[in-house]
Design an enzyme around this catalytic site. Structure first.
Site, PDB file in Angstrom:
ATOM      1  CG  ASN A 209     -31.869  27.796 -51.249  1.00 14.49           C
ATOM      2  OD1 ASN A 209     -31.335  26.874 -52.297  1.00 14.49           O
ATOM      3  ND2 ASN A 209     -32.392  27.197 -50.188  1.00 14.49           N
ATOM      4  CB  ALA A 273     -29.054  20.273 -47.869  1.00 11.97           C
ATOM      5  CG  ASP A 277     -30.780  30.145 -43.147  1.00 12.51           C
ATOM      6  OD1 ASP A 277     -30.165  28.921 -42.514  1.00 12.51           O
ATOM      7  OD2 ASP A 277     -29.924  30.793 -43.595  1.00 12.51           O
ATOM      8  CE  LYS A 287     -53.530  31.120 -55.752  1.00 11.38           C
ATOM      9  NZ  LYS A 287     -54.139  31.379 -57.020  1.00 11.38           N
ATOM     10  CG  ASP A 305     -27.819  24.373 -38.350  1.00 13.24           C
ATOM     11  OD1 ASP A 305     -27.351  23.364 -38.814  1.00 13.24           O
ATOM     12  OD2 ASP A 305     -27.290  25.373 -38.449  1.00 13.24           O
ATOM     13  CG  PHE A 324     -20.840  22.293 -48.686  1.00 16.74           C
ATOM     14  CD1 PHE A 324     -20.906  21.012 -48.482  1.00 16.74           C
ATOM     15  CD2 PHE A 324     -20.147  22.587 -50.212  1.00 16.74           C
ATOM     16  CE1 PHE A 324     -20.284  20.064 -49.290  1.00 16.74           C
ATOM     17  CE2 PHE A 324     -19.736  21.805 -50.944  1.00 16.74           C
ATOM     18  CZ  PHE A 324     -19.570  20.409 -50.581  1.00 16.74           C
ATOM     19  CE  LYS A 338     -22.066  29.779 -42.563  1.00 19.77           C
ATOM     20  NZ  LYS A 338     -22.605  29.969 -43.829  1.00 19.77           N
ATOM     21  CE  LYS A 342     -24.215  26.187 -39.517  1.00 17.09           C
ATOM     22  NZ  LYS A 342     -25.680  25.862 -40.118  1.00 17.09           N
TER      23      LYS A 342
HETATM   24  N1  CTP Z   1     -27.245  23.718 -42.658  1.00 23.53           N
HETATM   25  C1  CTP Z   1     -28.039  22.880 -42.160  1.00 23.53           C
HETATM   26  N2  CTP Z   1     -29.214  23.369 -41.552  1.00 23.53           N
HETATM   27  C2  CTP Z   1     -29.703  24.418 -41.573  1.00 23.53           C
HETATM   28  C3  CTP Z   1     -28.855  25.603 -42.285  1.00 23.53           C
HETATM   29  C4  CTP Z   1     -27.668  25.031 -42.695  1.00 23.53           C
HETATM   30  O1  CTP Z   1     -27.798  21.617 -42.013  1.00 23.53           O
HETATM   31  N3  CTP Z   1     -30.926  24.822 -41.291  1.00 23.53           N
HETATM   32  C5  CTP Z   1     -26.194  23.301 -43.242  1.00 23.53           C
HETATM   33  C6  CTP Z   1     -25.646  23.232 -44.504  1.00 23.53           C
HETATM   34  O2  CTP Z   1     -26.049  22.161 -45.277  1.00 23.53           O
HETATM   35  C7  CTP Z   1     -24.448  23.703 -44.601  1.00 23.53           C
HETATM   36  C8  CTP Z   1     -24.018  24.360 -43.442  1.00 23.53           C
HETATM   37  O3  CTP Z   1     -25.058  24.153 -42.478  1.00 23.53           O
HETATM   38  O4  CTP Z   1     -23.598  22.465 -44.668  1.00 23.53           O
HETATM   39  C9  CTP Z   1     -23.867  25.961 -43.642  1.00 23.53           C
HETATM   40  O5  CTP Z   1     -24.938  26.300 -44.375  1.00 23.53           O
HETATM   41  P1  CTP Z   1     -25.039  27.959 -44.995  1.00 23.53           P
HETATM   42  O6  CTP Z   1     -26.206  28.175 -45.638  1.00 23.53           O
HETATM   43  O7  CTP Z   1     -23.741  28.302 -45.844  1.00 23.53           O
HETATM   44  O8  CTP Z   1     -25.036  28.635 -43.351  1.00 23.53           O
HETATM   45  P2  CTP Z   1     -26.169  28.872 -42.598  1.00 23.53           P
HETATM   46  O9  CTP Z   1     -25.806  28.025 -41.362  1.00 23.53           O
HETATM   47  O10 CTP Z   1     -27.597  28.844 -43.193  1.00 23.53           O
HETATM   48  O11 CTP Z   1     -25.794  30.320 -42.020  1.00 23.53           O
HETATM   49  P3  CTP Z   1     -25.883  31.839 -42.842  1.00 23.53           P
HETATM   50  O12 CTP Z   1     -27.158  31.593 -43.533  1.00 23.53           O
HETATM   51  O13 CTP Z   1     -26.156  32.676 -41.827  1.00 23.53           O
HETATM   52  O14 CTP Z   1     -24.615  31.942 -43.366  1.00 23.53           O
END
Ligand code: CTP
Length: 409
Positions: A209, A273, A277, A287, A305, A324, A338, A342
């Protein structure tokens, strides 16, 4: 006041260099031991003889001088100091520091150091205000470099405005403040995640990303500046490791979780970070080739997560877990959801819609969502956001300590 403190003063090119013998004298009057590095530019404005006479030590000038390297290698110069002070700091040295150049003794010592660095910029007002210098300044601040001035005033070039080196006595005061500054997070261990993760599709392709890691790295620096011992677990980014921070480099979300678990126990966790996902369920070992027939399809698996794992970590749960929320709409609502889902304590919600320029940019607008409500912080540089968050964390621990004191009275 500065007794026993060892300062490596790096004098770069600028008319203000003529004030540095006075600066050395004032630092020494307050008990500091000062050793000087003089760049070729600096030597146009002040002589090594003058600096050597006031510092009472050899003045180091040349990276490739065998005598210098035998007496005192460039690594040793910074190792032997408690603080590196760059005064005056020219636009050129700031650019080199931001870009990680090591083209002379001064920049090599600055790149090789893990000691705190303060700079006192001095340059023409237009050079100071130039977008390049301001961008370099933000980069340096985000890495934890402290900045003294510059002051406004008449300049040697006949112009007026910001760019004048802060007067020696005020620089001395800033150095004293630096050493006596409260380090409210001393004794605390902070774990910070930063950057994207890369999830392999095959040995050459990956899912990723747009995260640059700038915000997470700035938070690691800001927590370290307040005295915390910081472990930064970062995905692949084009940033240098922040000074004074133990940095662990990882690629995938699963590696990031393992590195975070390994770093525990921690008092504070800040998950900045942008963890991918999903990962490919089975990354191809070789490859993948086009065979001109069916298009490949990716089968995805959900990544762990990390924020949720840290938040529900039982007796290893950090006392304060901050996440975040990167959102493109209904920022506060999604952030609240969230926070609940979480199980973390705070969420820094930010709008990452393309028009905000947050991903990869230098500024950010954060809404801090806690159990008590929402604080809207103004749009500011990522370095400033990081300082605000670090201070907010320090205040939280101070308040918690106070309430424990009151309960035990
Ligand atoms: N995060 C994490 N591990 C993951 C996904 C997210 O630790 N596998 C943490 C990120 O570092 C951030 C928070 O969760 O602190 C929210 O991340 P974000 O990308 O905004 O949300 P997601 O949990 O991925 O949910 P969505 O993509 O559905 O908005």
């Amino acid at each position: 006041m500065l007794s026993g403190k060892r300062i490596l003063l790096i004098v770069t090119g600028g008319i203000a260099a003529y004030k540095t013998p006075d600066l050395v004298r004032r630092l020494k009057e307050r008990g500091a031991a000062v050793r000087c590095v003089l760049t070729a530019g600096g030597a146009q404005f002040v002589t090594p003889l003058a600096l050597g006479a006031v510092s009472g030590d050899k003045v180091y000038q040349d990276l490739f001088d065998l005598t210098d390297e035998q007496e005192m290698g460039h690594i040793q110069l910074s190792r032997d100091a408690d603080l590196l002070l760059v005064a005056p700091a020219s636009a050129d040295v700031m650019a080199k520091m931001a870009g990680g150049l090591a083209s002379d003794l001064a920049t090599t010592a600055l790149l090789a150091t893990d000691k705190p660095v303060l700079i006192a910029p001095a340059m023409n007002v237009r050079m100071w205000e130039h977008a390049a210098t301001q961008a370099n300044l933000e980069t340096l601040k985000s890495r934890g470099v402290g900045v003294i001035g510059p002051d406004d005033g008449d300049m040697a070039c006949g112009e007026f405005g910001p760019g004048r080196m802060t007067e020696p006595l005020d620089i001395v005061q800033a150095v004293i403040d630096f050493f006596s500054r409260g380090r409210p997070l001393a004794g605390k261990h902070a774990l910070v995640t930063s950057g994207p993760t890369h999830e392999p599709i095959d040995p050459v392709r990956y899912i990723a990303n747009r995260s640059s890691g700038k915000q997470g790295h700035a938070i690691a620096s800001a927590l370290a500046a307040l005295g915390a011992r910081v472990t930064l677990v970062t995905g692949p980014v084009a940033l240098t490791d922040p000074a004074g921070v133990a940095t662990v480099h990882v690629e995938t979300a699963r590696d990031m979780l393992a590195a975070c678990t390994e770093a525990l126990p921690a008092d504070i966790a800040v998950c900045a970070a942008a963890v991918a996902d999903w990962r490919t369920a089975d990354a191809a070992p070789e490859k993948m080739k086009k065979d001109g027939k069916a298009l490949p399809s990716l089968s995805l698996a959900e990544n762990p997560d990390i924020l949720a794992a840290l938040s529900t970590g039982g007796d290893k749960r950090p006392a304060l877990v901050v996440g975040f929320a990167a959102e493109t709409e209904k920022v506060i609502d999604h952030a609240r959801a969230k926070l609940a889902k979480k199980g973390c304590d705070w969420i820094c919600a930010n709008d990452v819609s393309p028009e905000t320029g947050t991903f990869g940019g230098d500024s950010n607008r954060v809404h801090l969502v806690t159990g008590d409500g929402v604080e809207d912080w103004p749009q500011s540089s990522k370095a400033r956001v990081a300082e605000t968050l670090a201070q907010r964390i320090a205040d939280h621990f101070a308040a918690a300590a106070q309430s424990v004191d009151q309960t035990s009275e």
